[in-house]
Design a protein around this motif. Structure first.
Motif, PDB file in Angstrom:
ATOM      1  N   TYR A   1       0.839  -1.196   0.000  1.00 45.85           N
ATOM      2  CA  TYR A   1       0.000   0.000   0.000  1.00 45.85           C
ATOM      3  C   TYR A   1       0.877   1.250   0.000  1.00 45.85           C
ATOM      4  CZ  TYR A   1       1.205   0.208   4.948  1.00 45.85           C
ATOM      5  OH  TYR A   1       1.881   0.266   6.145  1.00 45.85           O
ATOM      6  N   GLN A   2       0.264   2.338  -0.418  1.00 53.39           N
ATOM      7  CA  GLN A   2       0.917   3.646  -0.387  1.00 53.39           C
ATOM      8  C   GLN A   2       0.603   4.300   0.956  1.00 53.39           C
ATOM      9  OE1 GLN A   2      -0.823   6.565  -2.964  1.00 53.39           O
ATOM     10  NE2 GLN A   2       1.033   7.817  -3.092  1.00 53.39           N
ATOM     11  N   VAL A   3       1.609   4.668   1.683  1.00 55.91           N
ATOM     12  CA  VAL A   3       1.421   5.277   2.996  1.00 55.91           C
ATOM     13  C   VAL A   3       0.510   6.499   2.883  1.00 55.91           C
ATOM     14  CG1 VAL A   3       2.570   6.462   4.910  1.00 55.91           C
ATOM     15  CG2 VAL A   3       3.641   4.457   3.845  1.00 55.91           C
ATOM     16  N   ASN A   4      -0.417   6.603   3.820  1.00 63.53           N
ATOM     17  CA  ASN A   4      -1.317   7.744   3.872  1.00 63.53           C
ATOM     18  C   ASN A   4      -1.397   8.194   5.328  1.00 63.53           C
ATOM     19  OD1 ASN A   4      -3.427   9.595   3.787  1.00 63.53           O
ATOM     20  ND2 ASN A   4      -4.555   8.451   2.222  1.00 63.53           N
ATOM     21  N   THR A   5      -0.557   9.140   5.689  1.00 65.67           N
ATOM     22  CA  THR A   5      -0.437   9.565   7.089  1.00 65.67           C
ATOM     23  C   THR A   5      -1.688  10.266   7.602  1.00 65.67           C
ATOM     24  OG1 THR A   5       0.642  11.595   6.347  1.00 65.67           O
ATOM     25  CG2 THR A   5       2.059   9.760   6.969  1.00 65.67           C
ATOM     26  N   SER A   6      -2.509  10.754   6.702  1.00 64.82           N
ATOM     27  CA  SER A   6      -3.688  11.506   7.145  1.00 64.82           C
ATOM     28  C   SER A   6      -4.847  10.614   7.536  1.00 64.82           C
ATOM     29  CB  SER A   6      -4.150  12.456   6.028  1.00 64.82           C
ATOM     30  OG  SER A   6      -4.601  11.721   4.905  1.00 64.82           O
ATOM     31  N   THR A   7      -4.810   9.343   7.121  1.00 67.19           N
ATOM     32  CA  THR A   7      -5.950   8.464   7.401  1.00 67.19           C
ATOM     33  C   THR A   7      -5.608   7.302   8.312  1.00 67.19           C
ATOM     34  OG1 THR A   7      -5.469   7.108   5.444  1.00 67.19           O
ATOM     35  CG2 THR A   7      -6.965   8.977   5.146  1.00 67.19           C
ATOM     36  N   GLY A   8      -4.350   6.992   8.494  1.00 66.03           N
ATOM     37  CA  GLY A   8      -4.000   5.828   9.316  1.00 66.03           C
ATOM     38  C   GLY A   8      -4.443   4.554   8.643  1.00 66.03           C
TER      39      GLY A   8
ATOM     40  N   SER B   1     -11.972  13.066 -11.941  1.00 67.09           N
ATOM     41  CA  SER B   1     -11.458  14.037 -10.973  1.00 67.09           C
ATOM     42  C   SER B   1     -12.495  14.409  -9.928  1.00 67.09           C
ATOM     43  CB  SER B   1     -10.979  15.295 -11.704  1.00 67.09           C
ATOM     44  OG  SER B   1     -12.038  15.862 -12.468  1.00 67.09           O
ATOM     45  N   ASN B   2     -13.760  14.104 -10.204  1.00 68.07           N
ATOM     46  CA  ASN B   2     -14.821  14.414  -9.243  1.00 68.07           C
ATOM     47  C   ASN B   2     -14.901  13.401  -8.105  1.00 68.07           C
ATOM     48  OD1 ASN B   2     -15.671  12.633 -11.387  1.00 68.07           O
ATOM     49  ND2 ASN B   2     -17.726  12.682 -10.495  1.00 68.07           N
ATOM     50  N   ILE B   3     -14.149  12.311  -8.183  1.00 63.40           N
ATOM     51  CA  ILE B   3     -14.168  11.274  -7.155  1.00 63.40           C
ATOM     52  C   ILE B   3     -12.873  11.345  -6.356  1.00 63.40           C
ATOM     53  CG2 ILE B   3     -14.350   8.813  -6.680  1.00 63.40           C
ATOM     54  CD1 ILE B   3     -16.870   9.990  -7.881  1.00 63.40           C
ATOM     55  N   SER B   4     -12.971  11.680  -5.088  1.00 60.85           N
ATOM     56  CA  SER B   4     -11.779  11.759  -4.245  1.00 60.85           C
ATOM     57  C   SER B   4     -11.327  10.374  -3.828  1.00 60.85           C
ATOM     58  CB  SER B   4     -12.071  12.593  -2.992  1.00 60.85           C
ATOM     59  OG  SER B   4     -10.969  12.547  -2.103  1.00 60.85           O
ATOM     60  N   ILE B   5     -10.028  10.111  -3.965  1.00 57.22           N
ATOM     61  CA  ILE B   5      -9.474   8.838  -3.503  1.00 57.22           C
ATOM     62  C   ILE B   5      -8.421   9.081  -2.418  1.00 57.22           C
ATOM     63  CG2 ILE B   5      -9.919   7.644  -5.667  1.00 57.22           C
ATOM     64  CD1 ILE B   5      -6.989   8.040  -6.395  1.00 57.22           C
ATOM     65  N   LYS B   6      -8.435  10.261  -1.853  1.00 56.80           N
ATOM     66  CA  LYS B   6      -7.407  10.617  -0.870  1.00 56.80           C
ATOM     67  C   LYS B   6      -7.658  10.011   0.499  1.00 56.80           C
ATOM     68  CE  LYS B   6      -5.184  14.540   1.411  1.00 56.80           C
ATOM     69  NZ  LYS B   6      -5.069  16.018   1.511  1.00 56.80           N
ATOM     70  N   ASN B   7      -8.883  10.063   0.948  1.00 56.17           N
ATOM     71  CA  ASN B   7      -9.189   9.686   2.330  1.00 56.17           C
ATOM     72  C   ASN B   7      -9.487   8.191   2.460  1.00 56.17           C
ATOM     73  OD1 ASN B   7      -8.921  12.357   3.270  1.00 56.17           O
ATOM     74  ND2 ASN B   7     -10.981  12.832   2.525  1.00 56.17           N
ATOM     75  N   SER B   8      -8.435   7.414   2.629  1.00 57.80           N
ATOM     76  CA  SER B   8      -8.478   5.959   2.860  1.00 57.80           C
ATOM     77  C   SER B   8      -9.136   5.184   1.727  1.00 57.80           C
ATOM     78  CB  SER B   8      -9.193   5.625   4.180  1.00 57.80           C
ATOM     79  OG  SER B   8     -10.585   5.850   4.074  1.00 57.80           O
ATOM     80  N   ASN B   9      -9.184   5.755   0.523  1.00 53.91           N
ATOM     81  CA  ASN B   9      -9.777   5.044  -0.607  1.00 53.91           C
ATOM     82  C   ASN B   9      -8.724   4.500  -1.560  1.00 53.91           C
ATOM     83  OD1 ASN B   9     -12.555   5.375   0.044  1.00 53.91           O
ATOM     84  ND2 ASN B   9     -12.445   7.499  -0.600  1.00 53.91           N
ATOM     85  N   GLY B  10      -7.800   5.340  -2.009  1.00 50.66           N
ATOM     86  CA  GLY B  10      -6.811   4.918  -2.985  1.00 50.66           C
ATOM     87  C   GLY B  10      -5.510   4.453  -2.350  1.00 50.66           C
TER      88      GLY B  10
END
Length: 439
Positions: A73-80, A299-308
Protein backbone atom coordinates in the motif's frame (compact mmCIF):
# COMPACT_ATOMS: atom_id res chain seq x y z
CA UNK A 1 -17.48 -18.97 20.03
CA UNK A 2 -16.96 -15.86 17.93
CA UNK A 3 -17.19 -17.65 14.57
CA UNK A 4 -20.45 -19.35 15.51
CA UNK A 5 -21.86 -15.94 16.43
CA UNK A 6 -21.26 -14.78 12.88
CA UNK A 7 -23.10 -17.79 11.49
CA UNK A 8 -26.22 -17.13 13.56
CA UNK A 9 -27.13 -14.00 11.65
CA UNK A 10 -26.74 -15.74 8.29
CA UNK A 11 -28.73 -18.92 8.48
CA UNK A 12 -32.08 -17.44 7.47
CA UNK A 13 -30.81 -15.45 4.49
CA UNK A 14 -31.92 -16.54 1.05
CA UNK A 15 -32.88 -13.48 -1.06
CA UNK A 16 -32.65 -14.06 -4.79
CA UNK A 17 -31.97 -12.16 -7.96
CA UNK A 18 -34.23 -10.75 -10.59
CA UNK A 19 -32.59 -12.24 -13.69
CA UNK A 20 -29.14 -13.51 -14.42
CA UNK A 21 -28.05 -11.72 -17.61
CA UNK A 22 -24.25 -11.31 -17.30
CA UNK A 23 -24.37 -10.15 -13.70
CA UNK A 24 -26.25 -11.01 -10.52
CA UNK A 25 -28.93 -8.42 -9.73
CA UNK A 26 -30.54 -8.41 -6.32
CA UNK A 27 -34.08 -7.90 -5.09
CA UNK A 28 -36.43 -9.06 -2.35
CA UNK A 29 -38.94 -11.86 -2.96
CA UNK A 30 -41.78 -13.43 -0.97
CA UNK A 31 -40.40 -16.84 0.08
CA UNK A 32 -43.79 -18.19 1.14
CA UNK A 33 -44.99 -18.16 -2.46
CA UNK A 34 -41.70 -19.07 -4.05
CA UNK A 35 -39.65 -22.13 -5.18
CA UNK A 36 -42.36 -23.83 -7.22
CA UNK A 37 -41.20 -23.49 -10.81
CA UNK A 38 -38.10 -23.90 -12.90
CA UNK A 39 -37.68 -20.15 -13.33
CA UNK A 40 -37.89 -19.53 -9.59
CA UNK A 41 -35.07 -22.00 -8.95
CA UNK A 42 -32.96 -20.28 -11.59
CA UNK A 43 -33.48 -17.04 -9.68
CA UNK A 44 -32.56 -18.81 -6.44
CA UNK A 45 -29.36 -20.05 -8.06
CA UNK A 46 -28.56 -16.49 -9.14
CA UNK A 47 -28.70 -15.43 -5.50
CA UNK A 48 -25.97 -17.91 -4.58
CA UNK A 49 -23.43 -15.83 -6.52
CA UNK A 50 -24.18 -12.53 -4.84
CA UNK A 51 -22.17 -12.76 -1.59
CA UNK A 52 -19.08 -13.86 -3.54
CA UNK A 53 -19.56 -11.00 -5.96
CA UNK A 54 -19.56 -8.65 -2.99
CA UNK A 55 -16.52 -10.01 -1.17
CA UNK A 56 -14.39 -10.40 -4.29
CA UNK A 57 -14.72 -6.71 -5.05
CA UNK A 58 -14.22 -5.58 -1.47
CA UNK A 59 -12.29 -7.96 0.76
CA UNK A 60 -10.73 -11.01 -0.88
CA UNK A 61 -8.02 -9.17 -2.80
CA UNK A 62 -6.88 -7.71 0.51
CA UNK A 63 -6.82 -10.99 2.42
CA UNK A 64 -5.35 -13.14 -0.35
CA UNK A 65 -3.09 -10.81 -2.32
CA UNK A 66 -2.21 -7.58 -0.55
CA UNK A 67 -1.05 -9.59 2.43
CA UNK A 68 1.26 -11.56 0.11
CA UNK A 69 4.62 -10.47 -1.35
CA UNK A 70 2.92 -9.29 -4.54
CA UNK A 71 1.38 -6.03 -3.38
CA UNK A 72 1.34 -3.51 -0.56
CA UNK A 73 0.00 0.00 0.00
CA UNK A 74 0.92 3.65 -0.39
CA UNK A 75 1.42 5.28 3.00
CA UNK A 76 -1.32 7.74 3.87
CA UNK A 77 -0.44 9.56 7.09
CA UNK A 78 -3.69 11.51 7.14
CA UNK A 79 -5.95 8.46 7.40
CA UNK A 80 -4.00 5.83 9.32
CA UNK A 81 -5.19 2.27 8.87
CA UNK A 82 -8.84 3.09 8.31
CA UNK A 83 -11.85 1.07 9.49
CA UNK A 84 -10.81 -2.08 7.66
CA UNK A 85 -7.23 -1.97 8.90
CA UNK A 86 -5.85 -2.65 5.43
CA UNK A 87 -2.34 -1.47 6.26
CA UNK A 88 -2.27 -3.45 9.51
CA UNK A 89 -3.48 -6.59 7.72
CA UNK A 90 -0.77 -6.15 5.11
CA UNK A 91 1.77 -6.03 7.96
CA UNK A 92 0.26 -9.11 9.68
CA UNK A 93 -1.09 -6.98 12.54
CA UNK A 94 -4.86 -7.59 12.37
CA UNK A 95 -7.10 -6.59 15.26
CA UNK A 96 -10.60 -7.66 16.25
CA UNK A 97 -11.88 -4.16 15.50
CA UNK A 98 -11.10 -4.47 11.78
CA UNK A 99 -14.17 -5.39 9.78
CA UNK A 100 -12.44 -7.07 6.85
CA UNK A 101 -12.21 -10.57 8.33
CA UNK A 102 -15.69 -10.57 9.83
CA UNK A 103 -17.23 -9.23 6.63
CA UNK A 104 -15.46 -11.85 4.52
CA UNK A 105 -16.59 -14.54 6.98
CA UNK A 106 -20.20 -13.31 7.06
CA UNK A 107 -20.51 -13.05 3.29
CA UNK A 108 -18.99 -16.51 2.87
CA UNK A 109 -21.55 -18.11 5.16
CA UNK A 110 -24.33 -16.07 3.58
CA UNK A 111 -23.36 -17.65 0.26
CA UNK A 112 -23.16 -21.11 1.81
CA UNK A 113 -26.60 -20.62 3.37
CA UNK A 114 -28.06 -19.72 -0.01
CA UNK A 115 -26.48 -22.78 -1.61
CA UNK A 116 -27.83 -25.03 1.15
CA UNK A 117 -31.29 -23.56 0.69
CA UNK A 118 -31.23 -24.30 -3.04
CA UNK A 119 -29.95 -27.85 -2.57
CA UNK A 120 -32.70 -28.53 -0.04
CA UNK A 121 -35.60 -26.96 -1.93
CA UNK A 122 -34.67 -28.51 -5.28
CA UNK A 123 -35.43 -32.01 -3.93
CA UNK A 124 -39.15 -31.22 -3.62
CA UNK A 125 -41.11 -33.52 -5.91
CA UNK A 126 -43.89 -31.03 -6.63
CA UNK A 127 -41.55 -28.65 -8.47
CA UNK A 128 -42.31 -28.36 -12.17
CA UNK A 129 -39.25 -28.70 -14.42
CA UNK A 130 -39.79 -28.14 -18.13
CA UNK A 131 -36.26 -29.33 -18.81
CA UNK A 132 -34.18 -31.64 -16.60
CA UNK A 133 -30.93 -29.91 -17.59
CA UNK A 134 -32.03 -26.73 -15.79
CA UNK A 135 -32.46 -28.71 -12.58
CA UNK A 136 -29.02 -30.27 -13.08
CA UNK A 137 -27.47 -26.86 -13.73
CA UNK A 138 -29.00 -25.32 -10.61
CA UNK A 139 -27.76 -28.26 -8.55
CA UNK A 140 -24.30 -27.93 -10.08
CA UNK A 141 -24.13 -24.20 -9.43
CA UNK A 142 -25.03 -24.60 -5.75
CA UNK A 143 -22.47 -27.39 -5.27
CA UNK A 144 -19.73 -25.54 -7.16
CA UNK A 145 -20.27 -22.28 -5.31
CA UNK A 146 -20.52 -23.94 -1.90
CA UNK A 147 -17.21 -25.68 -2.63
CA UNK A 148 -15.63 -22.40 -3.72
CA UNK A 149 -16.88 -20.57 -0.63
CA UNK A 150 -15.37 -23.27 1.58
CA UNK A 151 -12.15 -23.39 -0.44
CA UNK A 152 -11.65 -19.67 0.13
CA UNK A 153 -12.54 -20.05 3.81
CA UNK A 154 -10.28 -23.00 4.54
CA UNK A 155 -7.29 -21.26 2.97
CA UNK A 156 -7.85 -18.24 5.19
CA UNK A 157 -8.84 -19.86 8.48
CA UNK A 158 -7.96 -23.56 8.28
CA UNK A 159 -10.74 -25.76 9.65
CA UNK A 160 -14.10 -23.98 9.81
CA UNK A 161 -17.64 -25.01 10.82
CA UNK A 162 -19.18 -27.17 8.09
CA UNK A 163 -22.80 -26.25 7.41
CA UNK A 164 -24.13 -28.34 4.53
CA UNK A 165 -27.89 -28.11 5.05
CA UNK A 166 -30.33 -25.46 6.23
CA UNK A 167 -30.23 -25.15 10.03
CA UNK A 168 -31.89 -22.95 12.60
CA UNK A 169 -30.06 -20.42 14.73
CA UNK A 170 -30.52 -22.78 17.68
CA UNK A 171 -28.86 -25.62 15.76
CA UNK A 172 -25.99 -23.35 14.73
CA UNK A 173 -24.89 -22.93 18.33
CA UNK A 174 -23.92 -26.60 18.44
CA UNK A 175 -21.91 -26.62 15.19
CA UNK A 176 -18.25 -27.11 16.01
CA UNK A 177 -15.21 -26.29 13.96
CA UNK A 178 -14.37 -29.10 11.53
CA UNK A 179 -10.82 -30.11 10.74
CA UNK A 180 -9.08 -28.79 7.66
CA UNK A 181 -9.10 -32.31 6.20
CA UNK A 182 -12.87 -32.58 6.69
CA UNK A 183 -13.47 -29.25 4.96
CA UNK A 184 -11.34 -30.28 1.99
CA UNK A 185 -13.16 -33.59 1.73
CA UNK A 186 -16.49 -31.74 1.63
CA UNK A 187 -15.13 -29.48 -1.11
CA UNK A 188 -14.05 -32.49 -3.17
CA UNK A 189 -17.38 -34.25 -2.61
CA UNK A 190 -19.32 -31.16 -3.73
CA UNK A 191 -17.21 -30.64 -6.84
CA UNK A 192 -17.40 -34.31 -7.79
CA UNK A 193 -21.20 -34.17 -7.60
CA UNK A 194 -21.21 -30.88 -9.51
CA UNK A 195 -19.25 -32.52 -12.34
CA UNK A 196 -22.06 -35.06 -12.72
CA UNK A 197 -24.72 -32.33 -12.72
CA UNK A 198 -22.93 -30.08 -15.20
CA UNK A 199 -22.19 -33.01 -17.51
CA UNK A 200 -25.95 -33.33 -17.95
CA UNK A 201 -26.45 -29.59 -18.42
CA UNK A 202 -23.95 -28.74 -21.15
CA UNK A 203 -26.76 -27.91 -23.58
CA UNK A 204 -27.74 -24.86 -21.53
CA UNK A 205 -24.35 -23.44 -20.51
CA UNK A 206 -24.49 -19.67 -20.17
CA UNK A 207 -21.65 -17.14 -20.10
CA UNK A 208 -20.89 -15.97 -16.59
CA UNK A 209 -22.30 -19.01 -14.82
CA UNK A 210 -20.36 -21.89 -13.31
CA UNK A 211 -20.13 -24.87 -15.67
CA UNK A 212 -18.35 -28.17 -16.26
CA UNK A 213 -15.04 -26.56 -17.24
CA UNK A 214 -14.99 -24.33 -14.16
CA UNK A 215 -15.78 -27.28 -11.90
CA UNK A 216 -13.03 -29.52 -13.26
CA UNK A 217 -10.56 -26.61 -13.13
CA UNK A 218 -11.41 -25.86 -9.51
CA UNK A 219 -11.30 -29.55 -8.60
CA UNK A 220 -7.84 -29.74 -10.14
CA UNK A 221 -6.74 -26.72 -8.14
CA UNK A 222 -8.04 -28.26 -4.91
CA UNK A 223 -6.22 -31.53 -5.57
CA UNK A 224 -3.04 -29.63 -6.43
CA UNK A 225 -3.30 -27.69 -3.17
CA UNK A 226 -3.45 -31.03 -1.36
CA UNK A 227 -0.50 -32.38 -3.39
CA UNK A 228 -2.71 -35.08 -4.89
CA UNK A 229 -1.06 -34.89 -8.28
CA UNK A 230 -2.68 -37.86 -10.03
CA UNK A 231 -6.15 -36.57 -9.20
CA UNK A 232 -5.19 -33.01 -10.18
CA UNK A 233 -3.90 -34.16 -13.57
CA UNK A 234 -7.06 -36.13 -14.27
CA UNK A 235 -9.35 -33.16 -13.54
CA UNK A 236 -7.23 -30.58 -15.36
CA UNK A 237 -6.78 -32.81 -18.41
CA UNK A 238 -10.54 -32.85 -18.87
CA UNK A 239 -10.47 -29.05 -19.19
CA UNK A 240 -7.58 -29.12 -21.67
CA UNK A 241 -9.03 -31.97 -23.73
CA UNK A 242 -12.43 -30.27 -23.97
CA UNK A 243 -10.88 -27.81 -26.50
CA UNK A 244 -13.38 -25.25 -25.24
CA UNK A 245 -10.78 -22.86 -23.83
CA UNK A 246 -7.65 -21.25 -25.19
CA UNK A 247 -5.24 -18.40 -24.47
CA UNK A 248 -6.20 -15.07 -26.00
CA UNK A 249 -3.48 -13.96 -28.44
CA UNK A 250 -3.22 -10.55 -26.75
CA UNK A 251 -2.87 -10.65 -22.96
CA UNK A 252 -4.29 -7.13 -22.52
CA UNK A 253 -7.63 -8.22 -24.02
CA UNK A 254 -8.29 -10.23 -20.86
CA UNK A 255 -8.81 -6.98 -18.97
CA UNK A 256 -10.97 -5.04 -21.40
CA UNK A 257 -14.29 -4.43 -19.61
CA UNK A 258 -15.90 -3.47 -22.91
CA UNK A 259 -15.19 -6.93 -24.33
CA UNK A 260 -15.93 -9.59 -21.72
CA UNK A 261 -13.79 -12.69 -22.19
CA UNK A 262 -15.26 -16.20 -21.95
CA UNK A 263 -12.61 -17.99 -24.03
CA UNK A 264 -9.63 -17.89 -21.68
CA UNK A 265 -11.59 -16.89 -18.60
CA UNK A 266 -13.17 -20.07 -17.29
CA UNK A 267 -14.92 -18.50 -14.32
CA UNK A 268 -15.11 -14.90 -13.16
CA UNK A 269 -17.22 -12.62 -11.02
CA UNK A 270 -19.34 -10.48 -13.34
CA UNK A 271 -19.59 -6.72 -12.82
CA UNK A 272 -21.29 -3.88 -14.68
CA UNK A 273 -21.12 -0.09 -14.71
CA UNK A 274 -24.88 0.09 -15.12
CA UNK A 275 -25.78 -0.43 -11.48
CA UNK A 276 -24.06 0.54 -8.23
CA UNK A 277 -24.61 -2.86 -6.61
CA UNK A 278 -23.34 -4.68 -9.69
CA UNK A 279 -20.23 -2.56 -10.17
CA UNK A 280 -16.79 -2.61 -8.59
CA UNK A 281 -14.40 0.26 -7.89
CA UNK A 282 -11.05 -1.49 -8.23
CA UNK A 283 -9.21 1.32 -10.00
CA UNK A 284 -10.35 3.83 -7.37
CA UNK A 285 -8.78 1.67 -4.66
CA UNK A 286 -5.69 0.63 -6.62
CA UNK A 287 -4.66 4.04 -8.05
CA UNK A 288 -2.17 6.10 -5.96
CA UNK A 289 -4.21 8.25 -3.60
CA UNK A 290 -2.08 11.27 -4.54
CA UNK A 291 -2.91 10.91 -8.24
CA UNK A 292 -6.25 12.72 -8.02
CA UNK A 293 -8.18 11.85 -11.18
CA UNK A 294 -5.16 11.24 -13.42
CA UNK A 295 -5.43 7.45 -13.23
CA UNK A 296 -9.15 7.05 -12.53
CA UNK A 297 -10.19 9.62 -15.15
CA UNK A 298 -12.74 10.89 -12.68
CA UNK A 299 -11.46 14.04 -10.97
CA UNK A 300 -14.82 14.41 -9.24
CA UNK A 301 -14.17 11.27 -7.16
CA UNK A 302 -11.78 11.76 -4.25
CA UNK A 303 -9.47 8.84 -3.50
CA UNK A 304 -7.41 10.62 -0.87
CA UNK A 305 -9.19 9.69 2.33
CA UNK A 306 -8.48 5.96 2.86
CA UNK A 307 -9.78 5.04 -0.61
CA UNK A 308 -6.81 4.92 -2.99
CA UNK A 309 -3.30 3.56 -2.77
CA UNK A 310 -4.01 -0.12 -2.06
CA UNK A 311 -2.90 -3.39 -3.66
CA UNK A 312 0.11 -1.63 -5.16
CA UNK A 313 2.82 -3.82 -6.74
CA UNK A 314 5.90 -4.29 -4.61
CA UNK A 315 9.40 -3.54 -5.89
CA UNK A 316 10.15 -7.24 -5.46
CA UNK A 317 7.37 -8.15 -7.89
CA UNK A 318 8.33 -5.47 -10.39
CA UNK A 319 11.96 -6.56 -10.44
CA UNK A 320 11.02 -10.22 -10.75
CA UNK A 321 9.53 -9.86 -14.25
CA UNK A 322 11.76 -11.09 -17.06
CA UNK A 323 12.79 -8.60 -19.71
CA UNK A 324 10.25 -8.51 -22.54
CA UNK A 325 7.37 -10.00 -20.56
CA UNK A 326 4.24 -8.40 -22.01
CA UNK A 327 2.31 -9.13 -18.82
CA UNK A 328 4.30 -6.51 -16.94
CA UNK A 329 3.02 -3.43 -18.77
CA UNK A 330 -0.54 -4.75 -18.67
CA UNK A 331 -0.41 -5.59 -14.98
CA UNK A 332 1.62 -2.66 -13.64
CA UNK A 333 1.18 1.00 -14.49
CA UNK A 334 3.26 3.95 -13.30
CA UNK A 335 2.00 7.39 -12.38
CA UNK A 336 4.65 10.03 -11.82
CA UNK A 337 3.76 12.64 -9.25
CA UNK A 338 3.92 13.65 -5.61
CA UNK A 339 4.07 10.69 -3.26
CA UNK A 340 2.92 10.57 0.38
CA UNK A 341 6.23 12.13 1.52
CA UNK A 342 5.95 15.12 -0.87
CA UNK A 343 8.64 13.70 -3.16
CA UNK A 344 7.90 13.36 -6.88
CA UNK A 345 8.60 9.85 -8.15
CA UNK A 346 7.08 7.14 -10.39
CA UNK A 347 4.50 5.23 -8.34
CA UNK A 348 3.46 1.75 -9.41
CA UNK A 349 -0.18 0.64 -9.31
CA UNK A 350 -2.23 -2.34 -10.48
CA UNK A 351 -3.22 -1.40 -14.03
CA UNK A 352 -5.36 -4.40 -15.00
CA UNK A 353 -8.52 -2.63 -13.92
CA UNK A 354 -9.81 0.35 -15.85
CA UNK A 355 -11.54 3.65 -15.30
CA UNK A 356 -15.30 3.69 -16.03
CA UNK A 357 -16.10 3.93 -19.71
CA UNK A 358 -19.51 5.57 -19.43
CA UNK A 359 -20.46 5.87 -15.74
CA UNK A 360 -20.02 9.44 -14.48
CA UNK A 361 -19.02 8.28 -11.00
CA UNK A 362 -16.94 5.42 -9.55
CA UNK A 363 -18.87 2.49 -11.03
CA UNK A 364 -16.56 0.12 -12.91
CA UNK A 365 -17.47 -2.93 -14.99
CA UNK A 366 -14.30 -5.03 -15.01
CA UNK A 367 -14.91 -8.73 -14.46
CA UNK A 368 -12.78 -10.33 -11.75
CA UNK A 369 -11.24 -13.60 -12.98
CA UNK A 370 -11.23 -16.54 -10.58
CA UNK A 371 -9.93 -19.26 -12.92
CA UNK A 372 -8.34 -18.78 -16.35
CA UNK A 373 -7.12 -21.30 -18.90
CA UNK A 374 -3.58 -20.05 -18.30
CA UNK A 375 -4.02 -21.14 -14.67
CA UNK A 376 -5.04 -24.60 -15.86
CA UNK A 377 -1.94 -24.91 -18.06
CA UNK A 378 0.39 -23.86 -15.24
CA UNK A 379 -1.33 -26.12 -12.72
CA UNK A 380 -1.12 -29.05 -15.13
CA UNK A 381 2.57 -28.35 -15.66
CA UNK A 382 3.13 -28.15 -11.91
CA UNK A 383 1.44 -31.49 -11.28
CA UNK A 384 3.49 -33.15 -14.00
CA UNK A 385 6.71 -31.65 -12.69
CA UNK A 386 5.98 -32.73 -9.14
CA UNK A 387 5.50 -36.26 -10.44
CA UNK A 388 9.03 -36.16 -11.82
CA UNK A 389 7.99 -35.48 -15.43
CA UNK A 390 9.57 -32.09 -16.20
CA UNK A 391 9.90 -32.90 -19.90
CA UNK A 392 6.15 -33.38 -20.20
CA UNK A 393 5.49 -30.19 -18.24
CA UNK A 394 7.57 -27.90 -20.47
CA UNK A 395 5.11 -27.57 -23.42
CA UNK A 396 2.37 -26.30 -21.10
CA UNK A 397 4.69 -23.75 -19.51
CA UNK A 398 5.83 -22.57 -22.93
CA UNK A 399 2.26 -21.90 -24.06
CA UNK A 400 1.87 -19.31 -21.30
CA UNK A 401 5.35 -17.83 -21.74
CA UNK A 402 5.10 -17.59 -25.53
CA UNK A 403 1.85 -15.61 -25.29
CA UNK A 404 3.66 -13.32 -22.84
CA UNK A 405 6.31 -12.62 -25.48
CA UNK A 406 9.06 -14.61 -23.79
CA UNK A 407 11.49 -16.83 -25.63
CA UNK A 408 10.68 -20.49 -26.09
CA UNK A 409 13.81 -21.45 -24.18
CA UNK A 410 13.91 -21.93 -20.42
CA UNK A 411 16.71 -21.20 -17.98
CA UNK A 412 16.55 -24.81 -16.79
CA UNK A 413 14.63 -27.98 -17.53
CA UNK A 414 15.17 -30.10 -14.42
CA UNK A 415 12.48 -30.49 -11.76
CA UNK A 416 13.94 -27.89 -9.40
CA UNK A 417 14.41 -25.27 -12.12
CA UNK A 418 10.91 -25.81 -13.48
CA UNK A 419 9.42 -25.57 -10.00
CA UNK A 420 10.85 -22.05 -9.73
CA UNK A 421 9.84 -21.11 -13.28
CA UNK A 422 6.26 -22.29 -12.75
CA UNK A 423 5.98 -20.46 -9.44
CA UNK A 424 7.23 -17.21 -10.97
CA UNK A 425 4.91 -17.48 -13.98
CA UNK A 426 1.99 -18.10 -11.65
CA UNK A 427 3.00 -14.97 -9.76
CA UNK A 428 3.32 -12.80 -12.88
CA UNK A 429 0.19 -14.24 -14.39
CA UNK A 430 -1.98 -13.68 -11.34
CA UNK A 431 -1.18 -10.35 -9.70
CA UNK A 432 -4.49 -8.95 -8.44
CA UNK A 433 -6.30 -12.10 -9.48
CA UNK A 434 -6.14 -14.08 -6.22
CA UNK A 435 -4.35 -17.31 -6.98
CA UNK A 436 -2.95 -17.80 -3.50
CA UNK A 437 -2.72 -21.49 -2.71
CA UNK A 438 -2.15 -22.65 -6.27
CA UNK A 439 1.51 -23.49 -5.81
Amino acid sequence: MKKIFYILSLLILSSCSDSFLSVYPETTLNEAAFYKTEQEFILLANGCYMPMRDYEKTYHWLLAEMISDNTGYQVNTSTGSGSSGREAIDMFLPASSYTTYSSFWNLSYSGITRCNKLLKEITRTEVSWLKQSYKDRCNGEALFLRALYYFNLVRQFGGVPLVVEPVTSQDAVNIKRSTEAQVYQQIIDDLTKAVTNFTSAQDIEENGRANLGATNALLGKVYLTLHKYDEALAALKLVIDSKKYDLLPIYADLFNPAKKDFKETIFAMQYSENNTELSNRFIFWFAPWTSGGDVTKRSNISIKNSNGGYNMPTDDLIQAFEAGDKRKDVSIGFWTGVDWDAIVRPIAYCAKYKAPATAPDDRCGDNFPIIRYSDVLLMYAEALNEQGKPGEAIPYILQVRTRAGLTNTLSGSDQGSLRTIIAMNVRWNSVSKINVGMT
